[in-house]
Design an enzyme around this catalytic site. Structure first.
Site, PDB file in Angstrom:
ATOM      1  N   GLU A 163      -4.108 -35.017 -16.332  1.00 56.49           N
ATOM      2  CA  GLU A 163      -4.885 -35.846 -15.411  1.00 56.49           C
ATOM      3  C   GLU A 163      -4.240 -37.216 -15.217  1.00 56.49           C
ATOM      4  O   GLU A 163      -4.261 -37.769 -14.111  1.00 56.49           O
ATOM      5  CB  GLU A 163      -6.323 -35.993 -15.922  1.00 56.49           C
ATOM      6  CG  GLU A 163      -7.096 -34.695 -15.800  1.00 56.49           C
ATOM      7  CD  GLU A 163      -8.538 -34.813 -16.257  1.00 56.49           C
ATOM      8  OE1 GLU A 163      -9.402 -34.257 -15.585  1.00 56.49           O
ATOM      9  OE2 GLU A 163      -8.805 -35.461 -17.306  1.00 56.49           O
ATOM     10  N   GLU A 182     -17.529 -38.761 -14.898  1.00 62.22           N
ATOM     11  CA  GLU A 182     -17.338 -38.493 -16.323  1.00 62.22           C
ATOM     12  C   GLU A 182     -16.331 -39.474 -16.920  1.00 62.22           C
ATOM     13  O   GLU A 182     -15.291 -39.740 -16.300  1.00 62.22           O
ATOM     14  CB  GLU A 182     -16.780 -37.062 -16.449  1.00 62.22           C
ATOM     15  CG  GLU A 182     -16.584 -36.539 -17.843  1.00 62.22           C
ATOM     16  CD  GLU A 182     -15.966 -35.135 -17.832  1.00 62.22           C
ATOM     17  OE1 GLU A 182     -15.121 -34.860 -16.950  1.00 62.22           O
ATOM     18  OE2 GLU A 182     -16.326 -34.333 -18.708  1.00 62.22           O
ATOM     19  N   ASP A 228     -12.018 -36.439 -11.776  1.00 57.64           N
ATOM     20  CA  ASP A 228     -12.059 -34.993 -11.453  1.00 57.64           C
ATOM     21  C   ASP A 228     -12.229 -34.752  -9.951  1.00 57.64           C
ATOM     22  O   ASP A 228     -11.567 -33.874  -9.375  1.00 57.64           O
ATOM     23  CB  ASP A 228     -13.189 -34.296 -12.220  1.00 57.64           C
ATOM     24  CG  ASP A 228     -12.903 -34.207 -13.717  1.00 57.64           C
ATOM     25  OD1 ASP A 228     -11.771 -34.521 -14.135  1.00 57.64           O
ATOM     26  OD2 ASP A 228     -13.832 -33.837 -14.465  1.00 57.64           O
ATOM     27  N   HIS A 246     -13.259 -40.812 -18.699  1.00 57.66           N
ATOM     28  CA  HIS A 246     -11.919 -40.260 -18.897  1.00 57.66           C
ATOM     29  C   HIS A 246     -11.078 -41.236 -19.703  1.00 57.66           C
ATOM     30  O   HIS A 246      -9.904 -41.461 -19.402  1.00 57.66           O
ATOM     31  CB  HIS A 246     -11.244 -39.978 -17.552  1.00 57.66           C
ATOM     32  CG  HIS A 246     -11.622 -38.660 -16.938  1.00 57.66           C
ATOM     33  ND1 HIS A 246     -12.832 -38.431 -16.337  1.00 57.66           N
ATOM     34  CD2 HIS A 246     -10.944 -37.476 -16.851  1.00 57.66           C
ATOM     35  CE1 HIS A 246     -12.888 -37.186 -15.901  1.00 57.66           C
ATOM     36  NE2 HIS A 246     -11.763 -36.576 -16.202  1.00 57.66           N
ATOM     37  N   GLU A 278     -16.361 -27.646 -16.799  1.00 58.88           N
ATOM     38  CA  GLU A 278     -17.713 -27.170 -17.109  1.00 58.88           C
ATOM     39  C   GLU A 278     -18.446 -26.570 -15.903  1.00 58.88           C
ATOM     40  O   GLU A 278     -19.459 -25.892 -16.050  1.00 58.88           O
ATOM     41  CB  GLU A 278     -18.556 -28.308 -17.698  1.00 58.88           C
ATOM     42  CG  GLU A 278     -18.137 -28.747 -19.095  1.00 58.88           C
ATOM     43  CD  GLU A 278     -16.990 -29.765 -19.119  1.00 58.88           C
ATOM     44  OE1 GLU A 278     -16.233 -29.873 -18.124  1.00 58.88           O
ATOM     45  OE2 GLU A 278     -16.850 -30.454 -20.142  1.00 58.88           O
ATOM     46  N   HIS A 296     -13.375 -29.777 -12.620  1.00 60.37           N
ATOM     47  CA  HIS A 296     -14.146 -30.149 -13.831  1.00 60.37           C
ATOM     48  C   HIS A 296     -14.522 -28.849 -14.543  1.00 60.37           C
ATOM     49  O   HIS A 296     -15.312 -28.048 -14.027  1.00 60.37           O
ATOM     50  CB  HIS A 296     -15.382 -30.946 -13.408  1.00 60.37           C
ATOM     51  CG  HIS A 296     -16.359 -31.264 -14.505  1.00 60.37           C
ATOM     52  ND1 HIS A 296     -16.053 -32.079 -15.562  1.00 60.37           N
ATOM     53  CD2 HIS A 296     -17.651 -30.892 -14.668  1.00 60.37           C
ATOM     54  CE1 HIS A 296     -17.124 -32.197 -16.342  1.00 60.37           C
ATOM     55  NE2 HIS A 296     -18.105 -31.478 -15.828  1.00 60.37           N
ATOM     56  N   HIS A 323      -8.447 -33.213 -21.538  1.00 61.23           N
ATOM     57  CA  HIS A 323      -9.322 -34.219 -20.920  1.00 61.23           C
ATOM     58  C   HIS A 323      -8.799 -35.642 -21.134  1.00 61.23           C
ATOM     59  O   HIS A 323      -8.722 -36.115 -22.257  1.00 61.23           O
ATOM     60  CB  HIS A 323     -10.738 -34.095 -21.497  1.00 61.23           C
ATOM     61  CG  HIS A 323     -11.694 -35.057 -20.861  1.00 61.23           C
ATOM     62  ND1 HIS A 323     -12.180 -34.885 -19.584  1.00 61.23           N
ATOM     63  CD2 HIS A 323     -12.208 -36.222 -21.306  1.00 61.23           C
ATOM     64  CE1 HIS A 323     -12.966 -35.897 -19.285  1.00 61.23           C
ATOM     65  NE2 HIS A 323     -13.005 -36.716 -20.307  1.00 61.23           N
TER      66      HIS A 323
HETATM   67 ZN    ZN Z   1     -11.205 -34.620 -15.892  1.00 62.30          ZN
HETATM   68 MN    MN Z   2     -14.101 -33.099 -16.323  1.00 60.59          MN
END
Ligand code: ZN
Ligand code: MN
Length: 263
Positions: A182, A34, A45, A36, A122, A120, A177
Site C-alpha cells: 500500500e 481505516e 483503500d 493505515h 474484509e 479492503h 496492512h
Molecule cells: Zn489498506
Molecule cells: Mn483495509
C-alpha cells in the site's frame, strides 16, 4: 490518467446515449475508512481501488462509479482491528444492503456488467452476498446475458513483480496492512498523501491463527501497521500498479464480450 472514465463526471444524457449504444461495463471500487499507520491516510483503500479501477476502465472502455468510502469492520489479523481511532466501519448488513441496492440500480439502468474491484480485505464475502441477493430480483429474461463480477486487486500481482518488490521474500497479503504494497502504491499514485518520515519500522506483527473478541489490543503493533513499509518506493509502486492493472484488464477482457481492449 484521464478523468473521462468517472461516472460522476458524466451528464445523464451522455450516459443514457452510451447505455443505448454500447454494452457498457461499470467498475465499482470498494474501500474503507481505516487507520493505515502514521504515514498513510485513512482513505488509502478507496484511493487505491479507485486508481486501479480507473487504469482498468481506460483499457476496457468501462466506467468507474464512486467508490465505497466505508467498508466492513477492520479485523486485527488483516487491518489492525476495529478498535483503533480513525477506523470507521459498517456492519455486514449495511455492506450487503449497499451492494445489493447498487447492483440492482445499475443493472436496471442498463449496464452490462457490474464489477466490484475490492481494496479492503474484509469486504469480500459481503460484496459477494450483496451481488447474489441483487440477482434474485431479476428473472432470466430481465437479466439476459448480464452479470456481476468481484475481485481484489492484490490477487493480480504476479510472481515476478513480487520477487522484485520483496527481494527478501514475500511475507503474505494478510500482514500487508500499511506495509510495502500500500505504501509503494500510494507513493506512485498519490505521493503527497504519504509521509515517509513517519513510516514505522520494526518486525511484522505476530498474530494468532484464531480471531478473539474482544481483541487483545496489544497484539496490534503500536504503529497500526501489520508490517513495516521498509523499502517501499514509487518505482515499486509503479511496478505493482502496472502489473495489477494489466493483469486485471486482460482477465476481464476475456470475460467481457465486446470490450475494446488496448492492453
Ligand atoms: Zn489498506
Ligand atoms: Mn483495509
Amino acid at each position: 490518467m484521464s478523468s473521462n472514465v468517472f461516472l460522476d463526471q458524466l451528464d445523464a444524457h451522455t450516459l443514457r446515449d452510451r447505455l443505448e449504444n454500447e454494452k457498457l461495463a461499470l467498475i465499482i471500487p470498494v474501500g474503507s475508512l481505516e487507520q493505515h499507520g502514521p504515514h498513510l491516510p485513512l482513505g488509502t483503500d478507496a484511493m487505491l481501488s479507485t486508481k486501479v479501477a480507473a487504469g482498468v476502465a481506460e483499457k476496457l472502455g468501462a466506467l468507474v462509479a464512486p467508490a465505497f468510502a466505508y467498508g466492513y469492520k477492520s479485523q486485527q489479523k488483516s487491518g489492525g482491528g476495529n478498535h483503533l481511532v480513525g477506523t470507521t466501519s459498517l456492519s455486514a448488513a449495511t455492506v450487503i444492503a449497499q451492494t445489493k441496492d447498487l447492483v440492482t440500480s445499475y443493472l436496471k439502468q442498463g449496464f452490462q456488467q457490474i464489477i466490484f474491484l475490492n481494496g479492503h480485505y474484509e469486504n469480500y464475502q459481503f460484496l459477494y452476498e450483496g451481488m447474489d441477493l441483487a440477482l434474485e430480483s431479476f428473472n432470466k429474461e430481465q437479466l439476459g446475458d448480464r452479470y456481476t463480477l468481484l475481485l481484489s486487486y492484490w490477487d493480480y500481482v504476479g510472481e515476478e513483480t513480487l520477487a522484485q518488490v520483496y527481494p527478501n521474500g514475500f511475507p503474505g497479503w494478510d500482514i500487508e496492512h500499511g506495509g510495502v504494497l500500500e505504501t509503494a502504491l500510494m507513493l506512485h499514485l498519490s505521493p503527497h498523501s504519504v509521509d515517509m518520515s513517519r513510516a514505522p519500522g520494526g518486525p511484522a506483527a505476530v498474530l494468532p491463527k484464531f480471531d478473539r473478541l474482544p481483541v487483545v489490543a496489544a497484539r496490534t503493533p503500536q504503529s497500526g501497521c501489520l508490517s513495516a513499509p521498509d523499502g517501499a518506493t514509487a518505482e515499486k509502486g509503479k511496478l505493482l500498479y502496472d502489473d495489477a492493472v494489466s493483469a486485471i484488464a486482460a482477465d476481464l477482457a476475456l470475460e467481457l464480450a465486446d470490450a475494446a481492449v488496448a492492453v
